[in-house]
Design a protein around this motif. Structure first.
Motif, PDB file in Angstrom:
ATOM      1  N   MET A   1      32.461  42.089  49.910  1.00 45.90           N
ATOM      2  CA  MET A   1      33.543  42.859  49.754  1.00 45.90           C
ATOM      3  C   MET A   1      34.462  41.745  49.125  1.00 45.90           C
ATOM      4  O   MET A   1      35.888  42.832  47.907  1.00 45.90           O
ATOM      5  CB  MET A   1      33.499  44.141  50.079  1.00 45.90           C
ATOM      6  CG  MET A   1      31.911  44.562  50.161  1.00 45.90           C
ATOM      7  SD  MET A   1      32.339  46.789  50.213  1.00 45.90           S
ATOM      8  CE  MET A   1      30.635  47.062  49.241  1.00 45.90           C
ATOM      9  N   MET A   2      35.086  40.932  49.827  1.00 47.31           N
ATOM     10  CA  MET A   2      36.264  40.139  49.623  1.00 47.31           C
ATOM     11  C   MET A   2      36.407  39.560  49.059  1.00 47.31           C
ATOM     12  O   MET A   2      35.752  38.314  48.631  1.00 47.31           O
ATOM     13  CB  MET A   2      36.722  40.416  51.239  1.00 47.31           C
ATOM     14  CG  MET A   2      36.911  41.611  51.958  1.00 47.31           C
ATOM     15  SD  MET A   2      37.794  42.761  51.661  1.00 47.31           S
ATOM     16  CE  MET A   2      39.510  42.266  51.463  1.00 47.31           C
ATOM     17  N   GLN A   3      37.298  39.264  48.675  1.00 50.21           N
ATOM     18  CA  GLN A   3      37.744  37.659  47.446  1.00 50.21           C
ATOM     19  C   GLN A   3      37.667  36.648  49.259  1.00 50.21           C
ATOM     20  O   GLN A   3      38.085  37.094  50.694  1.00 50.21           O
ATOM     21  CB  GLN A   3      38.970  37.771  47.413  1.00 50.21           C
ATOM     22  CG  GLN A   3      38.438  38.767  46.047  1.00 50.21           C
ATOM     23  CD  GLN A   3      40.168  38.823  44.887  1.00 50.21           C
ATOM     24  OE1 GLN A   3      40.667  37.668  44.944  1.00 50.21           O
ATOM     25  NE2 GLN A   3      40.095  39.996  44.689  1.00 50.21           N
ATOM     26  N   GLU A   4      37.760  35.723  48.723  1.00 49.69           N
ATOM     27  CA  GLU A   4      38.316  34.044  49.641  1.00 49.69           C
ATOM     28  C   GLU A   4      39.371  34.278  50.561  1.00 49.69           C
ATOM     29  O   GLU A   4      39.147  33.733  51.506  1.00 49.69           O
ATOM     30  CB  GLU A   4      38.362  32.939  49.207  1.00 49.69           C
ATOM     31  CG  GLU A   4      36.468  33.072  48.684  1.00 49.69           C
ATOM     32  CD  GLU A   4      36.187  30.995  48.185  1.00 49.69           C
ATOM     33  OE1 GLU A   4      37.238  30.439  48.628  1.00 49.69           O
ATOM     34  OE2 GLU A   4      35.629  30.644  47.967  1.00 49.69           O
ATOM     35  N   ASP A   5      40.752  34.915  50.126  1.00 57.65           N
ATOM     36  CA  ASP A   5      41.668  35.298  51.511  1.00 57.65           C
ATOM     37  C   ASP A   5      41.620  36.067  52.487  1.00 57.65           C
ATOM     38  O   ASP A   5      42.468  36.208  53.279  1.00 57.65           O
ATOM     39  CB  ASP A   5      42.592  35.678  50.239  1.00 57.65           C
ATOM     40  CG  ASP A   5      42.020  36.830  49.683  1.00 57.65           C
ATOM     41  OD1 ASP A   5      41.708  37.614  49.904  1.00 57.65           O
ATOM     42  OD2 ASP A   5      43.503  37.349  48.514  1.00 57.65           O
ATOM     43  N   GLY A   6      40.149  37.208  52.344  1.00 57.43           N
ATOM     44  CA  GLY A   6      40.263  37.613  53.073  1.00 57.43           C
ATOM     45  C   GLY A   6      41.305  38.950  53.168  1.00 57.43           C
ATOM     46  O   GLY A   6      40.864  39.555  54.365  1.00 57.43           O
TER      47      GLY A   6
ATOM     48  N   PRO B   1      39.896  43.374  48.182  1.00 60.99           N
ATOM     49  CA  PRO B   1      38.877  43.249  47.489  1.00 60.99           C
ATOM     50  C   PRO B   1      38.369  42.371  46.733  1.00 60.99           C
ATOM     51  O   PRO B   1      38.929  42.069  45.039  1.00 60.99           O
ATOM     52  CB  PRO B   1      38.496  44.589  47.795  1.00 60.99           C
ATOM     53  CG  PRO B   1      40.133  45.128  47.578  1.00 60.99           C
ATOM     54  CD  PRO B   1      40.864  44.163  47.980  1.00 60.99           C
ATOM     55  N   ASN B   2      36.916  42.652  46.855  1.00 63.10           N
ATOM     56  CA  ASN B   2      36.520  41.908  44.975  1.00 63.10           C
ATOM     57  C   ASN B   2      36.030  42.746  43.997  1.00 63.10           C
ATOM     58  O   ASN B   2      35.797  44.080  44.891  1.00 63.10           O
ATOM     59  CB  ASN B   2      35.541  40.363  45.461  1.00 63.10           C
ATOM     60  CG  ASN B   2      34.014  41.728  45.838  1.00 63.10           C
ATOM     61  OD1 ASN B   2      33.542  42.712  46.127  1.00 63.10           O
ATOM     62  ND2 ASN B   2      34.141  40.275  46.955  1.00 63.10           N
ATOM     63  N   ALA B   3      36.082  42.436  43.053  1.00 54.90           N
ATOM     64  CA  ALA B   3      34.838  43.663  42.087  1.00 54.90           C
ATOM     65  C   ALA B   3      34.028  44.258  42.794  1.00 54.90           C
ATOM     66  O   ALA B   3      33.691  45.796  41.883  1.00 54.90           O
ATOM     67  CB  ALA B   3      34.208  43.106  40.897  1.00 54.90           C
ATOM     68  N   ALA B   4      33.130  43.972  43.664  1.00 65.46           N
ATOM     69  CA  ALA B   4      31.828  44.775  43.927  1.00 65.46           C
ATOM     70  C   ALA B   4      32.643  45.655  44.717  1.00 65.46           C
ATOM     71  O   ALA B   4      31.737  47.160  45.070  1.00 65.46           O
ATOM     72  CB  ALA B   4      31.277  43.777  44.433  1.00 65.46           C
ATOM     73  N   ALA B   5      33.564  45.286  45.101  1.00 66.69           N
ATOM     74  CA  ALA B   5      34.475  46.749  46.059  1.00 66.69           C
ATOM     75  C   ALA B   5      35.122  48.040  45.599  1.00 66.69           C
ATOM     76  O   ALA B   5      35.080  48.697  46.052  1.00 66.69           O
ATOM     77  CB  ALA B   5      35.741  46.039  46.935  1.00 66.69           C
ATOM     78  N   GLN B   6      34.932  48.038  44.430  1.00 64.76           N
ATOM     79  CA  GLN B   6      35.978  48.433  43.881  1.00 64.76           C
ATOM     80  C   GLN B   6      35.848  49.860  43.512  1.00 64.76           C
ATOM     81  O   GLN B   6      36.065  51.091  43.542  1.00 64.76           O
ATOM     82  CB  GLN B   6      36.147  47.919  42.626  1.00 64.76           C
ATOM     83  CG  GLN B   6      37.103  46.679  42.004  1.00 64.76           C
ATOM     84  CD  GLN B   6      38.849  46.819  43.270  1.00 64.76           C
ATOM     85  OE1 GLN B   6      39.147  47.479  42.908  1.00 64.76           O
ATOM     86  NE2 GLN B   6      38.675  45.845  44.096  1.00 64.76           N
ATOM     87  N   PRO B   7      34.089  50.395  43.850  1.00 65.16           N
ATOM     88  CA  PRO B   7      33.635  51.515  43.322  1.00 65.16           C
ATOM     89  C   PRO B   7      33.901  52.130  44.744  1.00 65.16           C
ATOM     90  O   PRO B   7      33.925  53.441  44.363  1.00 65.16           O
ATOM     91  CB  PRO B   7      32.061  51.668  43.219  1.00 65.16           C
ATOM     92  CG  PRO B   7      32.034  50.061  42.499  1.00 65.16           C
ATOM     93  CD  PRO B   7      33.048  48.862  42.994  1.00 65.16           C
ATOM     94  N   THR B   8      33.609  50.948  45.525  1.00 60.49           N
ATOM     95  CA  THR B   8      34.032  51.974  47.134  1.00 60.49           C
ATOM     96  C   THR B   8      35.138  52.734  47.363  1.00 60.49           C
ATOM     97  O   THR B   8      35.221  53.760  47.904  1.00 60.49           O
ATOM     98  CB  THR B   8      33.888  50.884  48.384  1.00 60.49           C
ATOM     99  OG1 THR B   8      32.250  50.706  47.918  1.00 60.49           O
ATOM    100  CG2 THR B   8      33.460  51.504  50.038  1.00 60.49           C
TER     101      THR B   8
END
Length: 194
Positions: free
Chosen positions: A158-163, A166-173
Motif C-alpha cells: 500500500m506504500m510507494q517506494e519512498d515508504g 501511500p499508493n493508489a491501492a491504499a486510497q480507499p482505505t
C-alpha cells in the motif's frame, strides 16, 4: 431566472499536504477524489492540499481559503511534514489551534485528521507529536481521525517506494478512515436540512 441549485450543498474544504494532494499517483485516484465521487452532487469538495505543506503554511493560507470557499466543514490534514522536519510539536499545536479557531469563527465545523511519525524520532517526540491531535480534539470538541494512514502505513503493498506516501491501492482505505468520522458529520447536516 437561473437554474435551480440544491437547497443546500455543503462545501468541504480539505487543507492538507501530500497525503491529500495525491502525491506520486494520479490525482483522480487520491482519497479526496474518491470522496468527491462518494458524496456526489450533495456536497462540493475543495482540495486545497499542497505537497510539502506544514502547519505554518496551512495556517498562513487558511484565511484566504475560508473567505473564498465559505466551507461548512474544514478537514485539517497537516502535521506530517512538521514531524519529518523535526519541528516543535508545540509550534505545530499552536498552528493547528489557530486553524481550528479561524475555521470555527467562519462558522465551519472541523475534522482533524491525525498523522503519526516513525518511531526512530524517539519516544518523547513521537508521544508529544501524537498528543497534539488528541489534545486539540478534546479542547475544541472536534472529531479526530487518530491516524489517517491506519491500516496503510508499513504495508508494503500500500506504500510507494519512498515508504512515506501511500499508493493508489491504499486510497480507499484512507477514505474509509476519514469517512468513519466525516460520514456522521454529513448525516447530521442532512437531518438538519430536512
Amino acid at each position: 431566472m437561473g437554474p435551480v441549485a440544491n437547497v443546500h450543498a455543503d462545501t468541504l474544504l480539505i487543507v492538507g499536504d501530500s497525503l491529500s494532494a495525491a502525491h506520486g499517483i494520479e490525482r483522480e485516484a487520491g482519497w479526496v477524489a474518491l470522496l468527491r465521487e462518494r458524496v456526489g452532487d450533495a456536497h462540493e469538495v475543495v482540495n486545497a492540499s499542497i505537497s510539502g505543506d506544514t502547519t505554518s503554511g496551512g495556517a498562513a493560507r487558511l484565511p484566504d481559503l475560508l473567505e473564498r470557499h465559505s466551507p461548512d466543514i474544514v478537514l485539517l490534514e497537516l502535521g506530517g511534514n512538521d514531524g519529518l522536519r523535526g519541528l516543535s510539536p508545540q509550534q505545530m499545536k499552536l498552528n493547528l489551534r489557530t486553524m481550528i479557531e479561524k475555521s470555527q469563527a467562519a462558522d465551519a465545523r472541523v475534522l482533524l485528521l491525525g498523522i503519526e511519525i516513525p518511531p526512530n524520532y524517539g519516544a518523547a517526540y513521537t508521544d508529544a507529536f501524537r498528543g497534539v491531535f488528541r489534545q486539540l480534539s478534546e479542547e475544541y470538541a472536534v472529531p479526530l481521525v487518530p491516524f489517517i494512514l491506519d491500516g496503510v502505513a508499513l504495508q508494503d503493498d500500500m506504500m510507494q517506494e519512498d515508504g512515506i506516501h501511500p499508493n493508489a491501492a491504499a486510497q480507499p482505505t484512507i477514505l474509509d478512515n476519514v469517512w468513519e468520522k466525516l460520514g456522521p458529520m454529513l448525516s447530521r447536516d442532512t437531518d438538519r436540512n430536512e
